[in-house]
Every structure is written in structure tokens, then in C-alpha cells.
Design an enzyme around this catalytic site. Structure first.
Site, PDB file in Angstrom:
ATOM      1  N   GLU A 183       0.982  -1.103   0.070  1.00  0.00           N
ATOM      2  CA  GLU A 183      -0.039   0.069  -0.175  1.00  0.00           C
ATOM      3  C   GLU A 183       0.660   1.247   0.063  1.00  0.00           C
ATOM      4  O   GLU A 183       0.616   2.285  -0.575  1.00  0.00           O
ATOM      5  CB  GLU A 183      -0.950   0.110   1.075  1.00  0.00           C
ATOM      6  CG  GLU A 183      -1.999  -1.415   1.163  1.00  0.00           C
ATOM      7  CD  GLU A 183      -3.112  -0.949   0.301  1.00  0.00           C
ATOM      8  OE1 GLU A 183      -3.211  -0.177  -0.411  1.00  0.00           O
ATOM      9  OE2 GLU A 183      -3.720  -2.188   0.140  1.00  0.00           O
ATOM     10  N   GLU A 235     -15.637   9.327  -1.887  1.00  0.00           N
ATOM     11  CA  GLU A 235     -15.376   8.431  -3.112  1.00  0.00           C
ATOM     12  C   GLU A 235     -16.494   8.835  -4.488  1.00  0.00           C
ATOM     13  O   GLU A 235     -16.912   7.943  -5.025  1.00  0.00           O
ATOM     14  CB  GLU A 235     -15.449   7.116  -3.288  1.00  0.00           C
ATOM     15  CG  GLU A 235     -14.548   6.523  -4.078  1.00  0.00           C
ATOM     16  CD  GLU A 235     -13.961   4.819  -3.642  1.00  0.00           C
ATOM     17  OE1 GLU A 235     -13.618   4.724  -2.444  1.00  0.00           O
ATOM     18  OE2 GLU A 235     -14.083   4.350  -4.578  1.00  0.00           O
ATOM     19  N   ASN A 243      -7.494   2.938  -5.240  1.00  0.00           N
ATOM     20  CA  ASN A 243      -7.955   1.578  -5.606  1.00  0.00           C
ATOM     21  C   ASN A 243      -6.813   0.885  -6.531  1.00  0.00           C
ATOM     22  O   ASN A 243      -7.043  -0.085  -7.247  1.00  0.00           O
ATOM     23  CB  ASN A 243      -9.096   1.419  -5.961  1.00  0.00           C
ATOM     24  CG  ASN A 243     -10.135   1.344  -5.020  1.00  0.00           C
ATOM     25  OD1 ASN A 243     -10.006   0.990  -3.724  1.00  0.00           O
ATOM     26  ND2 ASN A 243     -11.257   1.980  -4.906  1.00  0.00           N
ATOM     27  N   HIS A 250      -8.438  -7.979  -6.024  1.00  0.00           N
ATOM     28  CA  HIS A 250      -9.711  -8.455  -5.487  1.00  0.00           C
ATOM     29  C   HIS A 250     -10.105  -9.939  -6.306  1.00  0.00           C
ATOM     30  O   HIS A 250     -10.459 -10.703  -5.616  1.00  0.00           O
ATOM     31  CB  HIS A 250     -10.764  -7.520  -5.616  1.00  0.00           C
ATOM     32  CG  HIS A 250     -10.822  -6.496  -4.489  1.00  0.00           C
ATOM     33  ND1 HIS A 250     -11.568  -5.384  -4.534  1.00  0.00           N
ATOM     34  CD2 HIS A 250     -10.349  -6.671  -3.230  1.00  0.00           C
ATOM     35  CE1 HIS A 250     -11.372  -4.590  -3.650  1.00  0.00           C
ATOM     36  NE2 HIS A 250     -10.387  -5.286  -2.597  1.00  0.00           N
TER      37      HIS A 250
END
Ligand code: NAD
Ligand code: GLY
Length: 361
Positions: A183, A235, A243, A250
Site C-alpha cells: 500500500e 469517493e 484502488n 480482488h
């Protein structure tokens, strides 16, 4: 110690970043009532709970605790209810504070509980993983999983204050540290090529848990997130850039089964796929793609995922929250260090980017 603020008007809050932070002094101004519920888990509580209980009791607070089992599989309505049980059994009311002491799972659950209990009480984040220090504790997204989807039930609930203590990262498992670094790298790739230069110089120190370098990485990451959250809290636009790598990631997490691959590991490969597609579209160079892979590898993260049948991979991608009017949107790199969200990409090139970054079947 360094301090950053998330600028949200009258909900503005500080993030304190340093080593061996003093919770008593730092928390005092941000606890409005007398009651504090500390939510933690069976791994983190034995390490850090007594320090926080002692600090809050020294402030004269009534402290209660709710210790949940450790794991993403408990991030659900059943275990959320244990936090409500604890709040009610302790007789807490509307000026209570819920303090999350743990990683992103605890932060998301405690935050959501604080948003719901008596229609909203105060919330404090003490993130104890690198991932939660640079991402989940900042910006107010909270929630739980549903059997039909991850993070599908939740609320925006900004904390009063965030305490990110590098000393707590000493006990973090190595794989979790690397997952957090994914991240950190994300912020460099999506919006700050100077930060990428810095990471290339200091990634070995970060892997080696040098507390000063970690504090600087957390500070720079949180500064990015704080700026984006201040401009797009709910958002509607820019926040979706956070993202980068996540739509591909995902799909990997879902296919593998949650917990088999850590979120950060899946995001790492997802960022490689996003960079690869950006390169195929002619937006970044082959050198940029190699730089992206190299920094991810140096953080001891994977750059390829296991072979996943393409139709299944695409099926999982179609469930992404960024799908709008049935159309998939991806966060890609328009140049190295600058991300955009777009629906204008060639699907065949996207399939090539996915397949190129999988192990051979
Ligand atoms: P986690 O909370 O599961 O923590 C990882 C592991 O480290 C756990 O076993 C935990 O008990 C342990 N741990 C935590 N701190 C430790 C310490 N100091 N020493 C030793 N062990 C420690 O995982 P995470 O990566 O922190 O967070 C992942 C979760 O965060 C996911 O549920 C994800 O959906 C969520 N998330 C939320 C946001 C958001 O904006 N709200 C953003 C990113 C991720
Ligand atoms: N983790 C993405 C966000 O907070 O928006």
C-alpha cells in the site's frame, strides 16, 4: 513525532506518527466523555492492551474491553454484535468512545460499531499493522463483510484521532509488513514519483523495520491519503485512485479464498497488472513497468499470481465496486507516478496483461 491533519472542516482530525507514543497525553484532548470501549483481538491484546487500559484509567476514564478472535473471517455481523453486547453490558451511552487497537480488521469493525451504536458515538484509531497505519485507519471507511461480498456493509465514520506507533510494528509478522509496503508503494505509483525515488533508496531499511524510515513512509503515505480524502471524502471521484491494483487484486483474493493471499500481496500483483496494461496501452514505458515490478519484489512481494482461468478472473473483476452502469472502470497509470480512472482500454490488452502476470498452469 510528526503530526498530520485530515482536513474535513469541523471533523478535522490529527494523525500522530512516531515511536513509543504516549497514549495518555496524545489521547486526552480527543476523548469527550468518560467511557472508553477498547476493541482488540486475541493477538494484539496480549501485546498492547495493558498500556492503553492503564493510560486511559490514569485519565480517570471508565474502560471496558471487547477482545475478538483474530482474522478476516470474523469480520462479519455475528462478531460485530459482540461489540454491541459489550457496549450495552458496560452500560455505555452516547458520549462513549470506541477505540480500535489492532489492524484493519479491528479498525473496520470497531469503526462500524461506533457509527451504529446509539446512532453514532466517538471513535479513535490505534492501527497496529503497517497496512492499517497507511491506509485503513485514515479516511473513515468502516464496515464488515457479507457472505456475498467483502466490505459490503459499512459506513463512513471519521475518527477523532489516529495514533500510528512504529514501535508496535516490531511484533508484526514479516508477511504482514510486506503487505503494508504494497500500500505504501501504491501511493508512489498513483501520485508521487519522487516518493518512488525515495522508496527505491530506502526499501531495504523499510523491510528491515528501521523505525525512522518507517515513520517517514507512513507520514508520506498518510499525507497522500489525507489530501485525497479531504477533497473527495465519499469517493465520488479522485478517491477511487486509491484502488490502484485493487480490481485485479480482488479477483486474485476472491479466487484464492480470503486469507490464503494477503490483501497487500494480491494488490502487489494487481499493481503489476495495471502497470502492464498501462504499458500495453503506450502510456508508460517498458522501463517504467520494470521499475514497478522491481520495487514490489524488493519489498518481498509477489509479482505474479497462480494460474487462474481467465473467465473466472474476469467474473470476479465484474463484481468490483467501481463497475458503473455495467461497465468496468480501472485505475491505470497515465504516466509513472500518476494514476487515472478510466473505462477507455482495450479489453483484449487487459486480458493479455492478466495472463502475462500469472504463473504458467
Ligand atoms: P489484520 O487486521 O487482519 O492484521 C493482520 C494480522 O496482524 C492479524 O493477525 C493481526 O492480529 C496481526 N497484528 C496486528 N497488529 C499486530 C502487531 N503489532 N504485532 C503482531 N501482530 C499484529 O489485517 P490488516 O492488513 O491490518 O487489515 C486488513 C483489513 O483492512 C481488511 O479487512 C481490509 O478490508 C481492511 N481495509 C480497510 C480499509 C479502509 O479504508 N477501511 C483499507 C484497506 C484495508
Ligand atoms: N482504501 C481505499 C480508501 O480508503 O478509499
Amino acid at each position: 513525532m510528526q503530526t498530520l491533519h485530515v482536513e474535513l472542516g469541523d471533523r478535522r482530525y490529527p494523525i500522530f506518527i512516531g515511536s513509543d507514543l504516549n497514549p495518555r497525553n496524545l489521547l486526552e484532548p480527543y476523548i469527550h466523555g468518560q467511557q472508553v470501549m477498547i476493541v482488540s483481538n486475541t493477538t494484539v491484546a496480549p501485546l498492547y492492551l495493558t498500556t492503553y487500559v492503564a493510560a486511559l484509567e490514569a485519565l480517570g476514564k471508565k474502560v471496558a474491553t471487547c477482545i475478538l478472535p483474530d482474522g478476516e473471517k470474523y469480520k462479519n455481523i455475528e462478531y460485530l454484535n459482540l461489540i454491541f453486547d459489550a457496549l450495552l453490558e458496560a452500560g455505555f451511552n452516547r458520549d462513549a468512545t470506541v477505540l480500535a487497537l489492532g489492524g484493519g480488521v479491528i479498525g473496520d469493525m470497531a469503526g462500524f460499531a461506533s457509527a451504529c451504536f446509539q446512532r453514532g458515538v466517538y471513535f479513535i484509531q490505534v492501527p497496529t499493522t503497517l497496512l492499517s497505519q497507511v491506509d485503513s485507519s485514515v479516511g473513515g471507511k468502516t464496515g464488515i463483510n457479507h457472505p456475498l461480498g467483502k466490505n459490503m456493509i459499512g459506513a463512513f465514520q471519521q475518527p477523532q484521532v489516529v495514533l500510528a506507533d512504529m514501535a508496535q510494528l516490531v511484533t508484526l509478522p514479516t508477511r504482514e509488513l510486506s503487505a503494508g509496503l504494497a500500500e505504501v508503494i501504491k501511493y508512489a505509483l498513483l501520485g508521487d514519483v519522487d516518493f518512488l525515488d525515495w522508496l527505491e533508496r530506502h526499501i531495504d531499511d523499510l523491510v528491515g523495520r528501521d523505525p525512522e524510515r518507517l515513520a517517514e513512509a507512513v507520514y508520506r503515505s498518510c499525507a497522500h491519503k489525507a489530501r485525497i480524502v479531504a477533497s473527495d471524502e465519499k469517493e465520488q471521484g479522485e478517491r477511487a485512485l486509491l484502488n490502484l491494483g485493487h480490481t485485479f487484486g480482488h479477483a486474485i483474493e476472491s479466487y484464492m479464498g480470503y486469507g490464503v493471499w494477503l490483501h497487500g500481496e494480491a494488490v502487489a500483483v494487481g499493481m503489476v497488472m495495471a502497470a502492464d496494461l498501462s504499458q500495453r496501452l503506450g502510456w508508460i514505458s517498458m522501463d517504467d513497468l520494470e521499475r514497478t515490478k522491481k520495487i514490489i519484489q524488493r519489498a518481498h512481494l509477489p509479482v505474479k499470481c497462480p494460474a487462474i482461468p481467465l473467465d473466472e478472473f474476469l467474473g470476479f473483476m465484474a463484481h468490483d465496486k467501481k463497475v458503473l452502469n455495467g461497465q468496468l472502470r480501472l485505475v491505470l497509470m497515465s504516466t509513472l507516478g500518476k494514476a487515472i480512472i478510466t473505462k477507455d482500454f482495450d479489453v483484449e490488452l487487459m486480458k493479455q496483461a492478466i495472463l502475462a502476470n500469472q504463473e504458467k498452469a
